[in-house]
Design a protein around this motif. Structure first.
Motif, PDB file in Angstrom:
ATOM      1  N   SER A  24       0.736  -1.219   0.026  1.00  0.00           N
ATOM      2  CA  SER A  24      -0.074   0.046   0.190  1.00  0.00           C
ATOM      3  C   SER A  24       1.014   1.187  -0.123  1.00  0.00           C
ATOM      4  N   TYR A  25       1.457   1.549  -1.179  1.00  0.00           N
ATOM      5  CA  TYR A  25       2.507   2.680  -1.201  1.00  0.00           C
ATOM      6  C   TYR A  25       1.515   3.742  -1.902  1.00  0.00           C
ATOM      7  N   VAL A  26       1.845   4.895  -1.866  1.00  0.00           N
ATOM      8  CA  VAL A  26       1.156   6.039  -2.656  1.00  0.00           C
ATOM      9  C   VAL A  26       1.229   5.914  -3.964  1.00  0.00           C
ATOM     10  N   GLU A  27       2.428   5.444  -4.682  1.00  0.00           N
ATOM     11  CA  GLU A  27       2.410   5.371  -6.008  1.00  0.00           C
ATOM     12  C   GLU A  27       1.305   4.371  -6.402  1.00  0.00           C
ATOM     13  N   ASN A  28       1.326   3.153  -5.815  1.00  0.00           N
ATOM     14  CA  ASN A  28       0.497   2.223  -6.168  1.00  0.00           C
ATOM     15  C   ASN A  28      -1.180   2.554  -6.011  1.00  0.00           C
ATOM     16  N   ILE A  29      -1.477   3.446  -4.871  1.00  0.00           N
ATOM     17  CA  ILE A  29      -2.927   4.057  -4.765  1.00  0.00           C
ATOM     18  C   ILE A  29      -3.133   4.911  -6.001  1.00  0.00           C
ATOM     19  N   LEU A  30      -2.048   5.672  -6.322  1.00  0.00           N
ATOM     20  CA  LEU A  30      -2.152   6.802  -7.400  1.00  0.00           C
ATOM     21  C   LEU A  30      -2.346   6.088  -8.840  1.00  0.00           C
ATOM     22  N   ARG A  31      -1.860   5.091  -9.095  1.00  0.00           N
ATOM     23  CA  ARG A  31      -1.980   4.026 -10.371  1.00  0.00           C
ATOM     24  C   ARG A  31      -3.214   3.761 -10.367  1.00  0.00           C
ATOM     25  N   ALA A  32      -3.825   3.144  -9.369  1.00  0.00           N
ATOM     26  CA  ALA A  32      -4.980   2.432  -9.423  1.00  0.00           C
ATOM     27  C   ALA A  32      -6.182   3.590  -9.505  1.00  0.00           C
ATOM     28  N   ASN A  33      -5.845   4.995  -9.597  1.00  0.00           N
ATOM     29  CA  ASN A  33      -6.945   5.940  -9.837  1.00  0.00           C
ATOM     30  C   ASN A  33      -6.437   6.890 -10.865  1.00  0.00           C
ATOM     31  N   ARG A  34      -5.698   6.352 -11.730  1.00  0.00           N
ATOM     32  CA  ARG A  34      -5.432   6.811 -12.852  1.00  0.00           C
ATOM     33  C   ARG A  34      -6.458   7.521 -13.827  1.00  0.00           C
ATOM     34  N   GLY A  35      -6.423   8.852 -13.945  1.00  0.00           N
ATOM     35  CA  GLY A  35      -7.541   9.678 -14.927  1.00  0.00           C
ATOM     36  C   GLY A  35      -8.499  10.096 -13.979  1.00  0.00           C
ATOM     37  N   LYS A  36      -8.397  10.121 -12.770  1.00  0.00           N
ATOM     38  CA  LYS A  36      -9.274  10.627 -11.477  1.00  0.00           C
ATOM     39  C   LYS A  36      -8.738  12.161 -11.156  1.00  0.00           C
ATOM     40  N   ILE A  37      -9.523  13.128 -11.004  1.00  0.00           N
ATOM     41  CA  ILE A  37      -8.837  14.306 -10.471  1.00  0.00           C
ATOM     42  C   ILE A  37      -8.500  14.230  -8.878  1.00  0.00           C
ATOM     43  N   ALA A  38      -7.145  14.940  -8.644  1.00  0.00           N
ATOM     44  CA  ALA A  38      -6.545  14.672  -7.351  1.00  0.00           C
ATOM     45  C   ALA A  38      -6.204  16.335  -7.001  1.00  0.00           C
ATOM     46  N   THR A  39      -6.188  16.683  -5.866  1.00  0.00           N
ATOM     47  CA  THR A  39      -5.723  17.839  -5.514  1.00  0.00           C
ATOM     48  C   THR A  39      -4.343  17.609  -4.580  1.00  0.00           C
ATOM     49  N   VAL A  40      -3.283  17.870  -4.963  1.00  0.00           N
ATOM     50  CA  VAL A  40      -2.134  17.556  -4.326  1.00  0.00           C
ATOM     51  C   VAL A  40      -1.557  18.750  -3.655  1.00  0.00           C
ATOM     52  N   TYR A  41      -1.315  18.772  -2.436  1.00  0.00           N
ATOM     53  CA  TYR A  41      -0.465  19.620  -1.756  1.00  0.00           C
ATOM     54  C   TYR A  41       0.852  19.216  -1.304  1.00  0.00           C
ATOM     55  N   MET A  42       1.850  20.509  -1.632  1.00  0.00           N
ATOM     56  CA  MET A  42       3.031  20.098  -1.406  1.00  0.00           C
ATOM     57  C   MET A  42       3.827  21.540  -1.063  1.00  0.00           C
TER      58      MET A  42
END
Length: 114
Positions: A40-58
């Motif tokens: 359960s790494y961030v990159e795997n979660i993001l890959r599973a949600n490819r195409g969805k809109i995300a708000t990324v805070y950095m």
């Protein structure tokens, strides 16, 4: 004969050419697909949600104010997030080292046991 020293002889699929090994390189057995599903790494979660809109805070080094990026998830790797801006034609490659958190305005796919 059993290989010694942790060396596994290269194994290819029938009909596919084998890749040459570099000097000093050891062959390793590929992890099973199930091994990746339980990571359960961030990159795997993001890959599973490819195409969805995300708000990324950095928050970047030397800055005190958080920067916000809103866009479609294109992909992710161990050290980065690829995001397509919703308001322009820009594509961002954001380094995860600066990542604070990510939000979604819709249900996400979380392909790991909860």
């Amino acid at each position: 004969m059993q290989p010694s020293g942790g060396y596994l002889p290269p194994q290819g699929q029938p009909g596919q050419p084998m890749q040459p090994m570099q000097p000093g390189q050891l062959a390793t057995a590929a992890p099973s697909p199930a091994a990746f599903l339980e990571q359960s790494y961030v990159e795997n979660i993001l890959r599973a949600n490819r195409g969805k809109i995300a708000t990324v805070y950095m928050t970047f080094t030397g800055q005190t104010q958080e920067q916000v990026f809103v866009g479609y998830i294109i992909g992710a790797g161990r050290d980065h997030i690829a995001l397509k801006d919703v308001n322009s034609n820009k594509t961002y490659i954001l380094l995860q080292i600066y990542l604070d958190y990510i939000t979604f305005d819709e249900q996400i796919t979380y392909p790991f046991p909860t």
